[in-house]
Write a protein that holds these residues in place. Structure first.
Motif, mmCIF file in Angstrom:
data_model
loop_
_atom_site.group_PDB
_atom_site.id
_atom_site.type_symbol
_atom_site.label_atom_id
_atom_site.label_comp_id
_atom_site.label_asym_id
_atom_site.label_seq_id
_atom_site.Cartn_x
_atom_site.Cartn_y
_atom_site.Cartn_z
ATOM 1 N N PRO A 186 62.876 -14.444 -73.237
ATOM 2 C CA PRO A 186 62.434 -13.073 -73.558
ATOM 3 C C PRO A 186 62.245 -12.234 -72.295
ATOM 4 N N ARG A 187 62.394 -10.952 -72.457
ATOM 5 C CA ARG A 187 62.094 -10.034 -71.365
ATOM 6 C C ARG A 187 60.585 -9.921 -71.205
ATOM 7 N N GLY A 188 60.158 -9.488 -70.026
ATOM 8 C CA GLY A 188 58.759 -9.169 -69.831
ATOM 9 C C GLY A 188 58.432 -7.819 -70.461
ATOM 10 N N ASP A 189 57.226 -7.336 -70.215
ATOM 11 C CA ASP A 189 56.793 -6.053 -70.752
ATOM 12 C C ASP A 189 56.835 -4.978 -69.662
ATOM 13 N N LEU A 190 56.958 -3.749 -70.104
ATOM 14 C CA LEU A 190 56.921 -2.603 -69.206
ATOM 15 C C LEU A 190 55.623 -1.848 -69.443
ATOM 16 N N TYR A 191 54.887 -1.575 -68.368
ATOM 17 C CA TYR A 191 53.649 -0.813 -68.457
ATOM 18 C C TYR A 191 53.852 0.521 -67.738
ATOM 19 N N LEU A 192 53.707 1.599 -68.476
ATOM 20 C CA LEU A 192 53.850 2.930 -67.908
ATOM 21 C C LEU A 192 52.465 3.502 -67.628
ATOM 22 N N ARG A 193 52.196 3.779 -66.366
ATOM 23 C CA ARG A 193 50.919 4.387 -65.994
ATOM 24 C C ARG A 193 51.092 5.912 -65.998
ATOM 25 N N VAL A 194 50.276 6.586 -66.799
ATOM 26 C CA VAL A 194 50.411 8.028 -67.002
ATOM 27 C C VAL A 194 49.793 8.800 -65.844
ATOM 28 N N ARG A 195 50.524 9.774 -65.353
ATOM 29 C CA ARG A 195 49.997 10.743 -64.396
ATOM 30 C C ARG A 195 50.180 12.137 -64.999
ATOM 31 N N LEU A 196 49.091 12.881 -65.150
ATOM 32 C CA LEU A 196 49.171 14.229 -65.705
ATOM 33 C C LEU A 196 49.546 15.206 -64.589
ATOM 34 N N ALA A 197 50.589 15.976 -64.822
ATOM 35 C CA ALA A 197 51.054 16.936 -63.827
ATOM 36 C C ALA A 197 50.042 18.077 -63.692
ATOM 37 N N PRO A 198 49.867 18.595 -62.487
ATOM 38 C CA PRO A 198 48.976 19.755 -62.316
ATOM 39 C C PRO A 198 49.442 20.918 -63.191
ATOM 40 N N HIS A 199 48.487 21.669 -63.725
ATOM 41 C CA HIS A 199 48.798 22.761 -64.643
ATOM 42 C C HIS A 199 48.310 24.085 -64.056
ATOM 43 N N ARG A 200 49.032 25.144 -64.327
ATOM 44 C CA ARG A 200 48.682 26.446 -63.756
ATOM 45 C C ARG A 200 47.406 27.020 -64.373
ATOM 46 N N ARG A 201 47.022 26.547 -65.556
ATOM 47 C CA ARG A 201 45.835 27.116 -66.228
ATOM 48 C C ARG A 201 44.691 26.110 -66.361
ATOM 49 N N TYR A 202 44.993 24.895 -66.721
ATOM 50 C CA TYR A 202 43.949 23.951 -67.097
ATOM 51 C C TYR A 202 43.612 22.971 -65.978
ATOM 52 N N ARG A 203 42.308 22.693 -65.835
ATOM 53 C CA ARG A 203 41.831 21.595 -65.012
ATOM 54 C C ARG A 203 41.362 20.489 -65.956
ATOM 55 N N VAL A 204 41.659 19.247 -65.585
ATOM 56 C CA VAL A 204 41.389 18.115 -66.475
ATOM 57 C C VAL A 204 40.282 17.249 -65.892
ATOM 58 N N ASP A 205 39.325 16.882 -66.745
ATOM 59 C CA ASP A 205 38.273 15.943 -66.379
ATOM 60 C C ASP A 205 38.094 14.979 -67.546
ATOM 61 N N GLY A 206 38.792 13.862 -67.501
ATOM 62 C CA GLY A 206 38.784 12.956 -68.650
ATOM 63 C C GLY A 206 39.465 13.633 -69.830
ATOM 64 N N ARG A 207 38.731 13.802 -70.921
ATOM 65 C CA ARG A 207 39.279 14.520 -72.084
ATOM 66 C C ARG A 207 38.899 16.001 -72.094
#
Length: 304
Positions: A188-209
């Motif tokens: 069997p193949r192994g698994d792929l884990y994608l680590r999410v990076r949120l791109a900077p946004h022109r309007r919103y600042r992100v802090d958790g949710r």
């Protein structure tokens, strides 16, 4: 510098064998941008790009890196085939080979089913792989399916990814069976884990949710109070700006942040930012001057 002829993954990425995961990812991103066939027309760029990705797949996976460090000095490119319990320091004699004439090929034959067969093994699962995926905040909010093209040792692969609504920065998405190729028939193949990076946004600042967005307000609306429209990821919402609001005041819109399939959604904060008009008519200037005079008169009266 990366080279297509190097057989050592650390040399390919241009890092020391003691490099941290951050060092490896930094070197990988730099080389991937440099040698990507879409931006580099050099005939050797594609081969180098493939080698860089292959090196990253191994060195960014702690388990695969440990095996590579343990077995590649002795077995070179055949390091993947060596069973995990094989001890490189024990030598051929400890694995069923006697005399001084045991060759590298004899040893491999004994390990993988030939020769004495002492260490014959069945199919070996492929390694797990971790990679980054950058998402705009809009995609993180709504989720949905997305096609991702990845470069692996086998070439380019297109993978369909199901992005869960409300995915957070740094969160990992597991794609079972999409990792490294297994070794041996039926492996069997192994698994792929994608680590999410949120791109900077022109309007919103992100802090958790939670999200924060600036709310431009005129001086008179901030002073007297007014209704204003806030642009959220789910559409526009009207809010009341209380009288006497200063810049930096935060108006909370409950549940308007990033969604959460397992609990409460995040909030959106509209942060008041007082915006002064760039140009004034004669009448407007006169009114502002009159107001300034009244403020001065009031201040003098209080002082007296």
């Amino acid at each position: 510098m990366a080279t297509t002829t190097s057989s050592d993954y650390y040399d390919v990425l241009g890092v020391e064998r003691t490099a941290s995961q951050e060092d490896i990812q930094r070197a990988y991103r730099k080389l991937a941008r440099k040698y990507h066939p879409d931006v580099n027309s050099d005939p050797d760029a594609e081969d180098t790009f493939k080698r860089v990705n292959e090196a990253n797949e191994v060195l960014s996976d702690p388990e695969a890196r440990e095996r590579y460090d343990k077995f590649s000095p002795q077995f070179g490119d055949d390091w993947r085939k060596v069973p995990s319990d094989y001890d490189p320091s024990a030598g051929a004699r400890a694995h069923g080979f006697s005399g001084d004439g045991a060759s590298f090929e004899d040893l491999l034959g004994g390990l993988f089913g030939g020769g004495s067969g002492f260490f014959s093994r069945g199919p070996m699962p492929g390694s797990d792989i971790e990679a980054e995926i950058e998402l705009p905040i809009e995609d993180a909010y709504s989720g949905g399916r997305r096609s991702l093209t990845m470069q692996s040792a086998e070439g380019l692969r297109t993978i369909d990814v199901n992005i869960p609504a409300g995915v957070l920065d740094g969160q990992r998405i597991r794609l079972a069976g999409q990792g490294g190729e297994g070794y041996g028939e039926g492996a069997p193949r192994g698994d792929l884990y994608l680590r999410v990076r949120l791109a900077p946004h022109r309007r919103y600042r992100v802090d958790g949710r939670d999200l924060t967005v600036e709310l431009p307000v005129t001086p008179w609306d901030a002073t007297l109070g007014a209704k204003a429209t806030v642009e959220t990821l789910a559409g526009n919402v009207d809010v009341k700006v209380p009288a006497g609001s200063s810049s930096g005041r935060r108006l909370r819109l409950r549940g308007r942040g990033l969604p959460n399939s397992r609990g409460a959604a995040g909030d959106l904060y509209a942060e008041v930012k007082i915006v002064v008009p760039q140009r004034l008519t004669g009448r407007q200037r006169a009114l502002w001057e009159e107001l300034a005079g009244l403020e001065s008169a009031d201040a003098e009266g209080e002082a007296a």
